[in-house]
Design a protein around this motif. Structure first.
Motif, short mmCIF file in Angstrom:
data_model
loop_
_atom_site.label_atom_id
_atom_site.label_comp_id
_atom_site.label_asym_id
_atom_site.label_seq_id
_atom_site.Cartn_x
_atom_site.Cartn_y
_atom_site.Cartn_z
N GLY A 226 5.84 5.40 -14.74
CA GLY A 226 7.09 4.93 -14.14
C GLY A 226 7.01 4.62 -12.66
N LYS A 227 5.79 4.58 -12.10
CA LYS A 227 5.60 4.25 -10.69
C LYS A 227 4.55 3.16 -10.55
CE LYS A 227 6.80 8.86 -8.94
NZ LYS A 227 6.41 9.96 -8.02
N VAL A 228 4.64 2.40 -9.45
CA VAL A 228 3.59 1.43 -9.18
C VAL A 228 2.46 2.18 -8.49
CG1 VAL A 228 4.67 0.67 -7.00
CG2 VAL A 228 2.97 -0.78 -8.14
N VAL A 229 1.28 2.13 -9.11
CA VAL A 229 0.13 2.86 -8.59
C VAL A 229 -0.92 1.93 -8.00
CG1 VAL A 229 0.44 4.80 -10.17
CG2 VAL A 229 -1.04 2.89 -10.85
N GLY A 230 -0.83 0.62 -8.30
CA GLY A 230 -1.84 -0.31 -7.84
C GLY A 230 -1.32 -1.71 -7.65
N ILE A 231 -2.11 -2.50 -6.90
CA ILE A 231 -1.83 -3.91 -6.63
C ILE A 231 -3.03 -4.71 -7.12
CG2 ILE A 231 -1.34 -5.61 -4.84
CD1 ILE A 231 -0.62 -3.13 -3.03
N VAL A 232 -2.79 -5.75 -7.92
CA VAL A 232 -3.89 -6.57 -8.43
C VAL A 232 -4.64 -7.20 -7.26
CG1 VAL A 232 -4.54 -8.59 -9.78
CG2 VAL A 232 -2.71 -7.08 -10.59
N SER A 233 -5.97 -6.97 -7.21
CA SER A 233 -6.80 -7.52 -6.15
C SER A 233 -7.87 -8.47 -6.67
CB SER A 233 -7.46 -6.38 -5.35
OG SER A 233 -8.29 -6.89 -4.34
N ALA A 234 -8.58 -8.06 -7.71
CA ALA A 234 -9.67 -8.89 -8.24
C ALA A 234 -9.74 -8.74 -9.74
CB ALA A 234 -11.01 -8.50 -7.61
N GLY A 235 -10.32 -9.74 -10.42
CA GLY A 235 -10.36 -9.67 -11.87
C GLY A 235 -11.34 -10.60 -12.52
N ASN A 236 -11.02 -10.99 -13.74
CA ASN A 236 -11.89 -11.76 -14.61
C ASN A 236 -11.83 -13.25 -14.26
OD1 ASN A 236 -13.14 -13.04 -16.79
ND2 ASN A 236 -12.06 -11.85 -18.35
N LYS A 237 -12.78 -13.72 -13.48
CA LYS A 237 -12.78 -15.10 -13.00
C LYS A 237 -12.64 -16.10 -14.12
CE LYS A 237 -15.74 -18.54 -10.78
NZ LYS A 237 -17.00 -18.79 -10.05
#
Length: 263
Positions: A226-237
């Motif tokens: 129920g909380k935001v724990v992360g911010i999308v930074s990098a992923g599957n190109k």
């Protein structure tokens, strides 16, 4: 050659530098960037996830964000960095479909990057946008130092985004993917060299799935308990089955620098 992008580059504006890397455990090549939807996973709605914010640049979907206060949106620093003219950004709440016309649109009055962020680094890739007027949607609390259990290895967390859904396939709606938080070493090279592993999270697909973050999802939320724990930074190109790795900035590592209250 993996790189971080915003899915669409605005002519004449500064973009993130190319980053060459080979990931361990199967030589995974990955990238991050704001785009149109999570690969795999399933549909989500802004009715169920009212804190999920769609960010547009010049009328096109650009990044995602998280409403953490009525006028505050947490997003990735590289989204702001790649936008060039931040005043051209529009933050939209309550819009599940990219091509929709509903929801609430707000301008960006000001912004703040984490003071430790260095483009094109991955650690501290965080920013907060201050809107010109409050959003009429429910916010989500930001995880704090006492929420270590929410980001423990092996715990499942949900990532949200409007990014690509497959190779060359733009997303059309908000989607969500359930990922397994894993040791940061599993997301190398993003967790070595100029990065700070203590400020990052690594998300891997659940057994039997290939779910991952794709270009266009940058800046969106990772939610646990129920909380935001992360911010999308990098992923599957490539947004395919070969490179299912997702990298997030830990929200509790950047909240104080951004002036965001934790709960």
């Amino acid at each position: 050659m993996p790189f971080r992008s915003t899915g669409r580059r605005r002519a004449g504006l500064r973009t993130a530098a190319a980053v060459t890397a080979v990931l361990s455990a199967g030589a995974l090549l990955a990238t991050a960037g704001p785009a149109a939807a999570v690969k795999g996973g399933g549909p989500a709605t802004t009715a169920a996830r009212p804190y999920a914010m769609l960010i547009e640049l010049d009328g096109s979907q650009f990044c995602g964000g998280t409403l953490v206060a009525p006028t505050k949106v947490l997003t990735a620093a590289h989204c702001v960095d790649n936008a060039g003219d931040v005043s051209a950004l529009r933050v939209i709440g309550g819009r599940t479909r990219v091509a929709g016309t509903g929801g609430t649109v707000r301008r960006v009055a000001s912004y703040r990057l984490d003071s430790r962020y260095t483009s094109p680094g991955y650690a501290y890739d965080a920013a907060v946008l201050t809107l010109d007027r409050p959003m009429p949607y429910r916010t989500i609390p930001v995880a704090g130092p006492r929420d270590a259990a929410l980001v423990a290895d092996g715990r499942k967390a949900t990532a949200l985004g409007w990014g690509r859904t497959g190779p060359g396939v733009s997303g059309t709606r908000l989607k969500q993917a359930r990922l397994v938080l894993s040791p940061v070493a599993d997301c190398q090279p993003y967790t070595e060299a100029d990065t700070d592993p203590a400020a990052m999270l690594c998300g891997m697909p659940r057994p039997g799935t290939t779910d991952s973050i794709c270009p266009g999802d940058s800046g969106g939320p990772l939610v646990s308990g129920g909380k935001v724990v992360g911010i999308v930074s990098a992923g599957n190109k490539y947004c395919d089955e070969q490179f299912p790795v997702s990298v997030f900035v830990r929200a509790d590592s950047v909240a104080a620098d951004l002036g965001i209250r934790t709960h």
